[in-house]
Enzyme design. Structure first.
Site, mmCIF file in Angstrom:
data_model
loop_
_atom_site.group_PDB
_atom_site.id
_atom_site.type_symbol
_atom_site.label_atom_id
_atom_site.label_comp_id
_atom_site.label_asym_id
_atom_site.label_seq_id
_atom_site.Cartn_x
_atom_site.Cartn_y
_atom_site.Cartn_z
ATOM 1 N N CYS A 24 45.361 -11.714 -8.303
ATOM 2 C CA CYS A 24 44.237 -11.805 -9.251
ATOM 3 C C CYS A 24 42.959 -11.759 -8.899
ATOM 4 O O CYS A 24 42.139 -11.055 -9.299
ATOM 5 C CB CYS A 24 44.745 -13.060 -10.217
ATOM 6 S SG CYS A 24 46.133 -12.894 -10.877
ATOM 7 N N CYS A 28 3.297 1.565 2.806
ATOM 8 C CA CYS A 28 4.657 0.722 2.472
ATOM 9 C C CYS A 28 5.697 1.530 1.889
ATOM 10 O O CYS A 28 6.618 1.519 2.245
ATOM 11 C CB CYS A 28 4.366 -0.658 2.025
ATOM 12 S SG CYS A 28 2.874 -1.584 2.530
ATOM 13 N N CYS A 69 46.866 -16.040 -8.873
ATOM 14 C CA CYS A 69 47.489 -15.817 -7.670
ATOM 15 C C CYS A 69 46.138 -15.148 -6.854
ATOM 16 O O CYS A 69 45.161 -14.750 -7.514
ATOM 17 C CB CYS A 69 48.608 -15.083 -7.548
ATOM 18 S SG CYS A 69 48.414 -13.306 -8.169
ATOM 19 N N ASP A 76 15.790 19.989 -32.540
ATOM 20 C CA ASP A 76 16.557 18.787 -33.108
ATOM 21 C C ASP A 76 17.861 18.873 -32.884
ATOM 22 O O ASP A 76 18.892 18.000 -33.108
ATOM 23 C CB ASP A 76 15.932 18.116 -34.225
ATOM 24 C CG ASP A 76 16.516 18.888 -35.314
ATOM 25 O OD1 ASP A 76 16.588 20.243 -35.424
ATOM 26 O OD2 ASP A 76 16.949 18.498 -36.437
ATOM 27 N N ASP A 87 19.815 23.737 -30.350
ATOM 28 C CA ASP A 87 18.511 23.911 -29.674
ATOM 29 C C ASP A 87 18.626 23.427 -28.341
ATOM 30 O O ASP A 87 17.808 23.710 -27.460
ATOM 31 C CB ASP A 87 17.542 22.999 -30.559
ATOM 32 C CG ASP A 87 17.102 23.553 -31.751
ATOM 33 O OD1 ASP A 87 17.143 24.917 -32.019
ATOM 34 O OD2 ASP A 87 16.963 22.635 -32.628
ATOM 35 N N ASP A 94 11.310 24.772 -33.394
ATOM 36 C CA ASP A 94 12.737 25.117 -34.361
ATOM 37 C C ASP A 94 12.090 24.933 -35.796
ATOM 38 O O ASP A 94 11.146 24.059 -36.080
ATOM 39 C CB ASP A 94 13.710 24.538 -33.795
ATOM 40 C CG ASP A 94 14.802 24.471 -34.895
ATOM 41 O OD1 ASP A 94 15.254 25.623 -34.884
ATOM 42 O OD2 ASP A 94 15.263 23.647 -35.670
ATOM 43 N N CYS A 105 0.946 -1.219 -0.023
ATOM 44 C CA CYS A 105 -0.073 0.000 0.134
ATOM 45 C C CYS A 105 0.867 1.234 -0.092
ATOM 46 O O CYS A 105 2.011 1.141 -0.125
ATOM 47 C CB CYS A 105 -1.004 -0.116 0.958
ATOM 48 S SG CYS A 105 -0.132 0.099 2.684
#
Length: 833
Positions: A85, A18, A82, A701, A705, A505, A15
């Site tokens: 690593c 929660c 090793c 675009d 812009d 634009d 709910c």
């Protein structure tokens, strides 16, 4: 301070209360700047400092009672020699966002990684280890986050279905015996004669106990701890209500002498039916929630699981997770493209409608761009992978949609403030209800007080409030994505409904963004095709955009031009097939003394319409007048009319000369024009429009812009534009069709209307029915609401909200309904490089 975003799956959310407590648990962690939790998706989004450990998030949610979902994956790791690593491999794996623990075993050369479900993928873990110098491969096939979520939803539905069935089977005899005896006199006589009152009570006790400790146990295992923490949720309300009814019934059955005379009644059927109805409501909710994520699942399904990797002379079918940038991939006819890439050989037509909405397949040859999720036609292609995994355009679209779906709109703030005190207020209201009935109620007051108190507890569950906003957002944004409209920022969904003006634009938005031949009128004695062929030949060696437009209009098979010479400020001259060709502006023809007569009138009309006129002379004679312009997109006029039909003002902002801009505006019926604007001037022009008309959406675009997109109330980027413009925008139109703006506005208004309906229902339901449940109508001859009816009303309230939100799936696109994603155009959203 540099930050990162972590997405995680949260369990136990039932709910709005929660949600508030889970958000509080996350927000109070050091380094967390923002945390939001979505009830519909059960996902949390956390913005935090880079040094925040995911384990801290897990611990905080665990303490709050809402554990984070964790996934585990095994990797086979090469190159380990090793302990150093091992340490370096573990450091690389733990640095991946969302990793809770990473343990690398040197002996088995295996890594076991636990990570927050949805925060990362096994492919990212593999890449991290490989990047650290330790090549890794998946030990088992990865189940991605979307599939995991779907599996969890399926498991939840299966479990709830089983629980509802068990509870219903056990509850039915209790309900029939008790309620049947009250409603049907002959049933009462049959029970008394064949079972007996005490035996009837004992049978109901056994069955009710099985219901509560079996299917109903979840309400107590979650609700009681929440109550003890001082943070009661809906489980606590159900637990209190059922325990009250069950406890009173147990006393009435075994020690009735403890109760006032005449008040020893049993309510086993109420406790049982409450469990059945609430579990049924949760089952219906789970099924409905599954449908709210349909858009994301459809997008995820576009990516295939394997691809054909070319290795030398062989082709190997390879899991898509193992494809790396630079790999060569073969694409068979009809195959779906697995990753983004660039064609290296072959030619075909590719169906990009799933992403761009363009119903006509797009021709692809060498160097052409391929997008993951699109479908190859009948040709065979080989292409070089450039973006894989989360870097593909499809993956970025999915990520955008998921983040926007999880956003919290400003309207949700009101809901959050109310739900913080709502459950405690319900507990207080229930206690007061019991007290008032005990003091003022008619005899026997105790059972009446119990019925009223339990009804208040059950009917006031805030599930519907918590679901009202996120489900509508999820379905609305998902449906918009199917129409080619991506909401990058969720709050844009609310802001967009309030805009009064849409500023556009010009170049690349209203127009195609590149010059094209728009008019050509030959002089007497010349033909259009003949003149155009000579023009194309003369301009073929030039790199100027206008020259390219003329060559494209002329087509293929052009003769070779000789003695091509540019005349700075005037035009060009050349020799083609022994003829002297002169192309240029009016001043060039005036200098050469060539009279074009009536053609100058046509050229003047073209210039008045915003086109750029040129003249062509062949061997010293006037041959033709032509005009070049950035053509208006085919869909632009319809898009502008549609926006104006919605009561919006439409403005154009451009760097073009005022005369050209006014001519285009007059042709399109645009309401306001701001011309000769530099990038900085566009921002000032937007503020001027905001002062004149109010809230504003800007559509652009290009790179220039980006400032305007950022300063507008809502920035809308054309998906075929630059990465910078897309990053600065709130909304992205996947393709270049301006009609997508109308779809964005329609989605915004419909979703916000849907949210208002849901909130109106959720709040109105509680405001009206809580007093009824408390018994305010009883003194006036009205009913005393049964807890059973209260449970049914509560369950139906949540189902109503979800069903109403799902209606947004029926939103219609303004574009071609035949396309899977209704947004026309030839481009697709290309990932940032």
């Amino acid at each position: 301070m540099e930050q990162r975003q972590i997405t995680l799956q949260i369990t136990g959310l039932n709910c709005a209360g929660c949600v508030g407590r889970a958000e509080k648990a996350l927000s109070t962690l050091p380094g967390v700047t923002e945390a939001s939790v979505n009830l519909a998706t059960s996902k949390g989004q956390v913005h935090a400092a880079l040094d925040l450990e995911p384990a801290d998030l897990v611990s905080a949610l665990e303490q709050a009672g809402y554990p984070a979902a964790l996934s585990q994956v095994s990797l086979d790791i090469e190159g380990l020699s090793c302990a150093s690593c091992v340490g370096r491999a573990e450091v690389a794996l733990r640095a991946v966002p969302g990793v809770v623990s990473a343990d690398v075993n040197l002996a088995t050369e295996r890594a076991e990684i636990r990570y927050l479900t949805g925060a990362t993928r096994a492919a990212d873990l593999r890449a991290a280890s490989t990047g650290a110098g330790y090549p890794a491969s998946l030990r088992a096939a990865e189940v991605d986050a979307a599939e995991q979520a779907q599996q969890r939803r399926g498991q939840e539905i299966t479990a709830l279905t089983r629980q509802v069935a068990i509870a219903a089977v056990l509850t039915l005899p209790v309900f029939v015996i008790e309620m049947g005896s009250h409603m049907v006199p002959t049933m009462h006589h049959w029970v008394m004669a064949n079972i007996g009152l005490n035996n009837s009570y004992l049978l109901q006790f056994v069955l009710a106990t099985l219901v509560l400790v079996g299917p109903g146990r979840q309400f107590y295992s979650k609700g009681v701890p929440a109550l003890l923490r001082g943070a009661p949720d809906m489980n606590a309300l159900v637990a209190l209500g059922t325990v009250a009814a069950y406890g009173f019934s147990v006393i009435s059955t075994f020690v009735p002498q403890l109760l006032p005379h005449g008040s020893a009644n049993v309510y086993f059927e109420a406790a049982c039916v409450i469990v059945v109805l609430i579990l049924t409501g949760r089952l219906l909710e789970a099924r409905a929630k599954g449908r709210t994520g349909a858009a994301i699942r459809k997008l995820v399904s576009l990516q295939p699981k394997t691809a054909e990797l070319v290795s030398g002379d062989t082709v190997i079918e390879t899991p898509v997770e193992e494809i790396a940038p630079g790999d060569l991939i073969r694409l068979r006819p009809g195959a779906r493209i697995a990753v983004d890439g660039e064609v290296t050989s072959g030619s075909s037509f590719v169906d990009e409608s799933m992403l761009s909405g363009e119903a006509i397949p797009v021709e692809k040859g060498k160097f052409a761009w391929l997008s993951a999720g699109t479908v190859n036609g009948s040709g065979v292609l080989e292409f070089r992978a450039t973006h894989v995994g989360r870097e593909t355009g499809l993956a970025q679209i999915i990520q955008m949609v998921e983040q926007a779906q999880g956003a919290k709109l400003p309207v949700q703030g009101l809901v959050d403030r109310i739900t913080l005190w709502f459950v405690p207020a319900v507990l207080l209201a229930a206690a007061l209800t019991v007290l008032v009935w005990l003091v003022l109620g008619p005899a026997p007051a105790l059972p009446l007080a119990l019925v009223a108190g339990v009804s208040v507890l059950i009917i006031a569950c805030p599930c519907a409030m918590g679901l009202a906003t996120p489900t509508s957002i999820m379905v609305g944004i998902g449906r918009a994505a199917q129409m080619g409209v991506l909401f990058r920022k969720g709050d844009a969904l609310q802001k967009l409904q309030s805009v009064h003006v849409v500023a556009l634009d010009k170049t690349g938005t209203l127009t195609e963004g590149h010059p094209a031949l728009t008019n050509l009128e030959p002089a007497p004695g010349f033909t259009r095709d003949g003149v155009l062929r000579l023009i194309g030949a003369a301009e073929a060696q030039s790199e100027h955009p206008i020259a390219k437009a003329l060559v494209q209009a002329a087509g293929k098979g052009l003769p070779k031009a000789d003695s091509v010479e540019a005349i700075p400020g005037y035009g060009l001259q050349a020799q083609v097939e022994g003829q002297n060709i002169l192309i240029g502006a009016a001043r060039l023809m005036q200098r050469e003394g060539i009279d074009f007569g009536p053609l100058t009138e046509s050229a003047a009309l073209w210039a008045a319409a915003g086109e750029t006129p040129f003249y062509v002379a062949i061997d010293g004679q006037a041959a033709a007048a032509l005009a070049v312009a950035d053509p208006i997109k085919e869909s632009t006029p319809e898009a502008i009319r549609a926006l104006q039909a919605q009561g919006l003002k439409v403005a154009m902002i451009t760097g073009d000369a005022a005369a050209t801009a006014q001519a285009i505006a007059a042709r399109l019926g645009i309401d306001a024009v701001r011309a000769e604007c530099l990038p900085g001037d566009k921002v000032a022009a937007l503020k001027d429009l905001q002062d004149s008309f109010g809230a504003l959406a800007f559509v652009g675009d290009g790179l220039n812009d980006a400032p305007a997109l950022a300063v507008a109330d809502v920035g809308i980027a054309i998906g075929t534009g630059t990465d910078v413009a897309i990053e600065a925008a709130d909304v992205v139109l996947v393709s270049g069709d301006l009609r997508g703006v109308q779809d964005a506005l329609t989605t915004s208004r419909a979703t916000m209307r849907n949210i208002r309906q849901n909130l109106g229902w959720a709040f109105g339901y509680n405001v009206l029915l809580v007093p009824v449940a408390a018994g305010v109508l009883y003194p006036f001859g009205g009913p005393l609401l049964s807890p059973v009816l209260a449970a049914g009303a509560m369950a139906l309230s949540s189902v109503f909200v979800l069903s109403n939100a799902l209606r947004l799936h029926r939103l219609k696109s303004s574009l071609d309904e035949g396309a899977e994603v209704s947004a026309s155009g030839t481009g697709s959203l290309r990932p940032a490089t």
